[in-house]
Design an enzyme around this catalytic site. Structure first.
Site, PDB file in Angstrom:
ATOM      1  N   ARG A   1       2.829  13.293   9.628  1.00 36.12           N
ATOM      2  CA  ARG A   1       4.255  13.187   9.283  1.00 36.12           C
ATOM      3  C   ARG A   1       4.733  14.583   8.906  1.00 36.12           C
ATOM      4  O   ARG A   1       4.284  15.139   7.899  1.00 36.12           O
ATOM      5  CB  ARG A   1       4.466  12.181   8.139  1.00 36.12           C
ATOM      6  CG  ARG A   1       5.899  12.173   7.631  1.00 36.12           C
ATOM      7  CD  ARG A   1       6.218  11.018   6.702  1.00 36.12           C
ATOM      8  NE  ARG A   1       6.402   9.778   7.437  1.00 36.12           N
ATOM      9  CZ  ARG A   1       7.131   8.741   7.007  1.00 36.12           C
ATOM     10  NH1 ARG A   1       7.737   8.792   5.824  1.00 36.12           N
ATOM     11  NH2 ARG A   1       7.250   7.653   7.731  1.00 36.12           N
TER      12      ARG A   1
ATOM     13  N   HIS B   1      10.373   8.912  15.593  1.00 35.92           N
ATOM     14  CA  HIS B   1       9.588   7.991  14.757  1.00 35.92           C
ATOM     15  C   HIS B   1       9.105   6.853  15.658  1.00 35.92           C
ATOM     16  O   HIS B   1       9.520   5.703  15.537  1.00 35.92           O
ATOM     17  CB  HIS B   1      10.474   7.460  13.621  1.00 35.92           C
ATOM     18  CG  HIS B   1       9.713   6.857  12.481  1.00 35.92           C
ATOM     19  ND1 HIS B   1       8.333   6.847  12.403  1.00 35.92           N
ATOM     20  CD2 HIS B   1      10.154   6.222  11.358  1.00 35.92           C
ATOM     21  CE1 HIS B   1       7.961   6.247  11.287  1.00 35.92           C
ATOM     22  NE2 HIS B   1       9.039   5.857  10.638  1.00 35.92           N
TER      23      HIS B   1
ATOM     24  N   GLN C   1       7.717   3.404  14.375  1.00 38.95           N
ATOM     25  CA  GLN C   1       8.787   2.510  13.928  1.00 38.95           C
ATOM     26  C   GLN C   1       9.356   1.752  15.128  1.00 38.95           C
ATOM     27  O   GLN C   1       9.597   0.537  15.064  1.00 38.95           O
ATOM     28  CB  GLN C   1       9.882   3.331  13.239  1.00 38.95           C
ATOM     29  CG  GLN C   1      11.035   2.496  12.727  1.00 38.95           C
ATOM     30  CD  GLN C   1      10.641   1.621  11.558  1.00 38.95           C
ATOM     31  OE1 GLN C   1      10.067   2.101  10.586  1.00 38.95           O
ATOM     32  NE2 GLN C   1      10.933   0.335  11.640  1.00 38.95           N
TER      33      GLN C   1
ATOM     34  N   ASP D   1      20.160   3.026   9.840  1.00 37.70           N
ATOM     35  CA  ASP D   1      19.160   3.760   9.051  1.00 37.70           C
ATOM     36  C   ASP D   1      19.938   4.555   8.007  1.00 37.70           C
ATOM     37  O   ASP D   1      21.181   4.584   8.026  1.00 37.70           O
ATOM     38  CB  ASP D   1      18.375   4.691   9.998  1.00 37.70           C
ATOM     39  CG  ASP D   1      17.281   5.497   9.304  1.00 37.70           C
ATOM     40  OD1 ASP D   1      16.908   5.163   8.162  1.00 37.70           O
ATOM     41  OD2 ASP D   1      16.787   6.469   9.923  1.00 37.70           O
TER      42      ASP D   1
ATOM     43  N   CYS E   1      15.039   0.321   9.296  1.00 35.22           N
ATOM     44  CA  CYS E   1      13.625   0.719   9.188  1.00 35.22           C
ATOM     45  C   CYS E   1      13.147   0.768   7.748  1.00 35.22           C
ATOM     46  O   CYS E   1      11.942   0.755   7.508  1.00 35.22           O
ATOM     47  CB  CYS E   1      13.427   2.070   9.855  1.00 35.22           C
ATOM     48  SG  CYS E   1      14.442   3.365   9.134  1.00 35.22           S
TER      49      CYS E   1
ATOM     50  N   ARG F   1       5.177  -3.144  11.278  1.00 38.74           N
ATOM     51  CA  ARG F   1       4.628  -1.788  11.363  1.00 38.74           C
ATOM     52  C   ARG F   1       3.099  -1.876  11.449  1.00 38.74           C
ATOM     53  O   ARG F   1       2.470  -1.193  12.245  1.00 38.74           O
ATOM     54  CB  ARG F   1       5.023  -0.965  10.122  1.00 38.74           C
ATOM     55  CG  ARG F   1       6.506  -0.632   9.998  1.00 38.74           C
ATOM     56  CD  ARG F   1       6.971   0.294  11.110  1.00 38.74           C
ATOM     57  NE  ARG F   1       6.166   1.514  11.170  1.00 38.74           N
ATOM     58  CZ  ARG F   1       6.376   2.616  10.442  1.00 38.74           C
ATOM     59  NH1 ARG F   1       7.389   2.666   9.614  1.00 38.74           N
ATOM     60  NH2 ARG F   1       5.608   3.688  10.579  1.00 38.74           N
TER      61      ARG F   1
HETATM   62  N1   CP Z   1      10.190   3.157   7.784  1.00 35.74           N
HETATM   63  C1   CP Z   1       9.335   4.087   7.314  1.00 35.74           C
HETATM   64  O1   CP Z   1       8.784   4.907   8.047  1.00 35.74           O
HETATM   65  O2   CP Z   1       9.122   4.026   5.982  1.00 35.74           O
HETATM   66  P1   CP Z   1       8.303   5.089   5.123  1.00 35.74           P
HETATM   67  O3   CP Z   1       9.097   6.372   5.130  1.00 35.74           O
HETATM   68  O4   CP Z   1       8.204   4.476   3.754  1.00 35.74           O
HETATM   69  O5   CP Z   1       6.958   5.297   5.746  1.00 35.74           O
HETATM   70  N1  NVA Z   2      15.632   8.747   9.271  1.00 37.34           N
HETATM   71  C1  NVA Z   2      14.819   8.528   8.089  1.00 37.34           C
HETATM   72  C2  NVA Z   2      13.773   7.511   8.366  1.00 37.34           C
HETATM   73  C3  NVA Z   2      12.894   7.162   7.201  1.00 37.34           C
HETATM   74  C4  NVA Z   2      11.827   6.176   7.541  1.00 37.34           C
HETATM   75  C5  NVA Z   2      14.208   9.831   7.632  1.00 37.34           C
HETATM   76  O1  NVA Z   2      13.755  10.613   8.466  1.00 37.34           O
HETATM   77  O2  NVA Z   2      14.190  10.079   6.423  1.00 37.34           O
END
Ligand code: CP
Ligand code: NVA
Length: 332
Positions: free
Chosen positions: A121, A148, A151, A244, A284, A312
């Site tokens: 990440r 992502h 997701q 989102d 999400c 997930r």
């Molecule tokens: N939806 C999602 O990726 O959540 P987190 O940021 O908590 O992993």
């Molecule tokens: N778009 C958001 C998604 C979080 C799961 C972010 O990147 O923070």
């Protein structure tokens, strides 16, 4: 019932091209058939949560390197890997910043000697691509500024469960149409024959080049992508309404500007009423009630956000099994 089950399990594996050893950095790294195969395998694993799964990834270790916070992604991968008999090594923050202590390439080469697959990440997407290019084990994007894809797999699994099939449906993605979740969802959707409507102001719209990319991806599957400025027009008649957060991780300096632009794009009961009566609401998570979605919508009867969160884990278990095995030994 018995016959249906038999068909489902056969379909889960039989037509799947091998994904063993592949990376998954964005949804379009997989073909339509490959995405659908992972979804079928996810459905199979979800329906058969038994001791047999404990041997599927026995002896394998998943490395997880997170520059940004996470609840769902971290826990769903960790629990999923444990259910498959494997182990997880997690590092975050200062322990692991792609490209700050050493090059992404060196970090990838080192970690490939220790673990069997790596979930990363990151903030920027480019160091992740460099990391994956040098890694000799599958690298999975656990969220970058650009994408992502894990997701998106869970999202499509959830939609498929609700509607029975994907092809021919329409999703309206309302809000920040240029963010990671929007882009991965849209790629995976059009590859599976689902048309995408973006509802966003000019400041947060999908780029023309990305819309053209989606149209190319979707054309063989009968799906397209359209951008709307008017949220009502984007939502009218769709099967799924998705939003989102307005400000993604790493963009906190833009929070006020984003909120000012996106207020008309909040998902309220009034806006959701333009969608099909059978429509579902998706997010999400994490969510901000009273900002991008009202409490009445996210806590209402059309919301499937916790099914999404659960999925997930099932989708990622399927992804791990597909990337780390030749699928032999799976009873199909
Ligand atoms: N939806 C999602 O990726 O959540 P987190 O940021 O908590 O992993
Ligand atoms: N778009 C958001 C998604 C979080 C799961 C972010 O990147 O923070």
């Amino acid at each position: 019932m018995h016959n249906v089950y038999k068909y489902t399990t056969m379909y889960a594996i039989a037509p799947a091209p091998s994904l063993q050893g592949r990376h998954f950095l964005q949804a379009s790294d997989f073909s339509s058939a490959e995405i659908r195969a992972v979804l079928s395998l996810a459905g199979y694993l979800k329906s058969r949560r038994s001791g047999e799964q404990l041997t599927m990834l026995r002896g394998k270790t998943l490395g997880m390197l997170f520059e940004k916070p996470s609840l769902r992604t971290r826990v769903s991968f960790e629990v999923g890997m444990t259910q498959l008999g494997g182990q997880v090594m997690f590092a975050s923050g200062a322990e692991f910043m792609v490209g700050s202590r050493e090059t992404p390439e060196d970090a990838a080469r080192v970690l490939s000697r220790y673990v069997d697959a790596i979930v990363v990440r990151t903030h920027a997407h480019e160091p992740l691509e460099r990391f994956a290019h040098a890694a000799t084990v599958p690298t999975i994007n656990g969220l970058s500024a650009e994408a992502h894809p894990c997701q998106a797999l869970a999202d499509l699994l959830t939609i498929q469960e609700r509607f029975g099939a994907l092809a021919g449906l329409t999703i309206a993605y309302i809000g920040d149409a240029g963010n990671n979740v929007a882009k991965s969802l849209a790629e995976a959707a059009v590859l599976c024959g689902v048309t995408v409507h973006f509802g966003a102001p000019a400041s947060h719209s999908a780029k023309e080049s990305f819309l053209a990319h989606l149209q190319r991806l979707g054309k063989p599957h009968g799906a397209t992508a359209r951008a709307f400025r008017n949220p009502t027009r984007a939502v009218r008649g769709v099967d799924v309404v998705y939003t989102d957060v307005w400000t993604s991780m790493g963009e906190e300096a833009l929070k006020e500007r984003n909120a000012a632009s996106l207020i008309p794009y909040a998902i309220t009961q009034e806006l959701l009423a333009y969608a099909q009566p059978h429509s579902i609401f998706m997010h999400c998570l994490p969510a901000h009630r009273g900002e991008e979605v009202s409490a009445a919508v996210i806590d209402g009867s059309q919301s499937v956000v916790f099914d999404q969160a659960e999925n997930r884990m099932h989708a990622q278990k399927a992804l791990l099994v597909a990337l780390l095995t030749d699928l032999r030994g799976i009873p199909v």
